[in-house]
Enzyme design. Structure first.
Site, short mmCIF file in Angstrom:
data_model
loop_
_atom_site.label_atom_id
_atom_site.label_comp_id
_atom_site.label_asym_id
_atom_site.label_seq_id
_atom_site.Cartn_x
_atom_site.Cartn_y
_atom_site.Cartn_z
CG HIS A 37 -1.89 -1.05 1.38
ND1 HIS A 37 -1.86 -1.98 2.39
CD2 HIS A 37 -2.98 -1.36 0.63
CE1 HIS A 37 -2.89 -2.81 2.27
NE2 HIS A 37 -3.57 -2.46 1.20
CG ASP A 150 -5.72 -6.97 -5.69
OD1 ASP A 150 -6.33 -7.92 -5.20
OD2 ASP A 150 -4.89 -6.31 -5.03
P1 AMP Z 1 -6.55 -3.72 -0.50
O1 AMP Z 1 -6.35 -2.93 0.76
O2 AMP Z 1 -6.15 -5.14 -0.40
O3 AMP Z 1 -7.91 -3.51 -1.11
O4 AMP Z 1 -5.54 -3.09 -1.54
C1 AMP Z 1 -5.52 -1.72 -1.83
C2 AMP Z 1 -4.64 -1.48 -3.02
O5 AMP Z 1 -3.33 -1.93 -2.73
C3 AMP Z 1 -5.10 -2.25 -4.28
O6 AMP Z 1 -4.89 -1.42 -5.42
C4 AMP Z 1 -4.15 -3.43 -4.30
O7 AMP Z 1 -3.93 -3.95 -5.59
C5 AMP Z 1 -2.89 -2.79 -3.75
N1 AMP Z 1 -1.99 -3.81 -3.20
C6 AMP Z 1 -2.29 -4.75 -2.27
N2 AMP Z 1 -1.22 -5.55 -2.05
C7 AMP Z 1 -0.24 -5.09 -2.86
C8 AMP Z 1 1.10 -5.48 -3.11
N3 AMP Z 1 1.66 -6.52 -2.47
N4 AMP Z 1 1.82 -4.79 -4.02
C9 AMP Z 1 1.27 -3.74 -4.68
N5 AMP Z 1 0.02 -3.31 -4.49
C10 AMP Z 1 -0.73 -3.98 -3.60
#
Ligand code: AMP
Length: 283
Positions: A37, A150
């Site tokens: 994030h 994602d």
């Molecule tokens: P989430 O909180 O899981 O909904 O993720 C929020 C954002 O962070 C989304 O755009 C995800 O694709 C991105 N994200 C989550 N994990 C990663 C990671 N390991 N590397 C890069 N982006 C990430």
């Protein structure tokens, strides 16, 4: 750093920023922030004057029996992390602020969700596109940053933005990994030590597939069956899907092209993990 909990206040703040000539980047998240994030936030800061992040565990993207209630939450830790990378505004609404009792509108992208995670999580992407469209109207960004981890979500949101002529630039950021290769995810918290060790089979699969391609393999089903054996050799794993597909349409690819998306979803114990990479033919 300002923390805003209401839609009205966020819209006023975004309007003020815009009218003062600032560009706004938004990073939508569900919180329990990790280095992945934070990387998105750093990229946002490079591209815009002000960085807004949203922290909202969106109930409409979780199906019945999924982990909405258990989803890890750490608002205090998140605010500290956000402050450390120079976030300007954190929009952190309660569920009732985003979805009133009268809410009855849904944003649907037609075809891209009929693949990969959309098949095992019916309705998930409607929940994602609906909340992201709302967050865009609330935070009024010039650009928005999403993770390639994602991959399908990034594809679906990019499609929505194009189809609805939203004047927002979407930027995808490569997956941030732990030193041993595990893709960072808020859900990694659910893994026991033994499951954590088994979870490495996802990244090992991505690497093995690229090696097979480099060695001249062209048949998707050969790659899939090799990865199936590799993943099944790790305890606690249950494959949801191993899919090779066109990186733009997400349609299944029988043969590997110049660029082919390899996407995986594997349950490790109770935790469903996803990972992906674009396999590329060597020059
Ligand atoms: P989430 O909180 O899981 O909904 O993720 C929020 C954002 O962070 C989304 O755009 C995800 O694709 C991105 N994200 C989550 N994990 C990663 C990671 N390991 N590397 C890069 N982006 C990430």
């Amino acid at each position: 750093m300002e923390v805003i909990e209401t839609v009205d206040r966020m819209q006023q703040s975004a309007e003020y920023l815009r009218s003062a000539g600032n560009t706004i980047a938004v990073v939508p998240t569900m919180g329990f922030l990790h280095e992945g994030h934070l990387e998105l936030m750093r990229v946002g800061k490079i591209h815009a004057d002000t960085l807004v992040i949203t922290i909202f565990v969106n109930p409409t993207q979780f199906g019945p029996g999924e982990d909405y209630e258990q989803y890890p939450r750490d608002p205090e830790g998140d605010l500290k992390a956000a402050e450390s990378v120079g976030v300007y505004v954190v929009f952190m609404p309660a569920a009732g602020e985003m979805y009133t009792d009268m809410h009855q509108t849904r944003v649907t992208v037609e075809r891209l969700p009929n693949h990969l995670c959309g098949l095992s999580r019916p309705g998930h992407f409607d929940g994602v596109t609906t909340v992201v469209a709302k967050l865009f109207h609330i935070t009024k960004p010039h650009l928005a940053i999403f993770g390639q981890k994602d991959y399908q979500q990034l594809a679906v949101i990019s499609r929505m933005v194009m189809d609805l002529n939203m004047d927002i630039k979407i930027i995808g950021v490569p997956t941030v990994r732990e030193p041993d290769g595990l893709a960072m995810s808020s859900r990694n918290k659910y893994l026991s030590d033994d499951e954590r060790a088994s979870a490495l089979c996802l990244k090992k699969s991505l690497d093995a597939a690229q090696e097979l391609m480099d060695a001249g393999e062209t048949e998707s089903r050969v790659i899939s069956s090799r990865l199936e054996a590799l993943i099944n050799s790790h305890p606690f794993t249950e494959i949801d899907y191993i899919e090779l597909c066109d990186p733009v349409t997400l349609d299944h690819a029988d043969r590997l092209e110049e660029e082919t998306l390899l996407a995986l979803a594997v349950r490790v114990g109770q935790t469903r993990l996803i990972d992906n990479c674009v396999l590329r033919r060597a020059e």
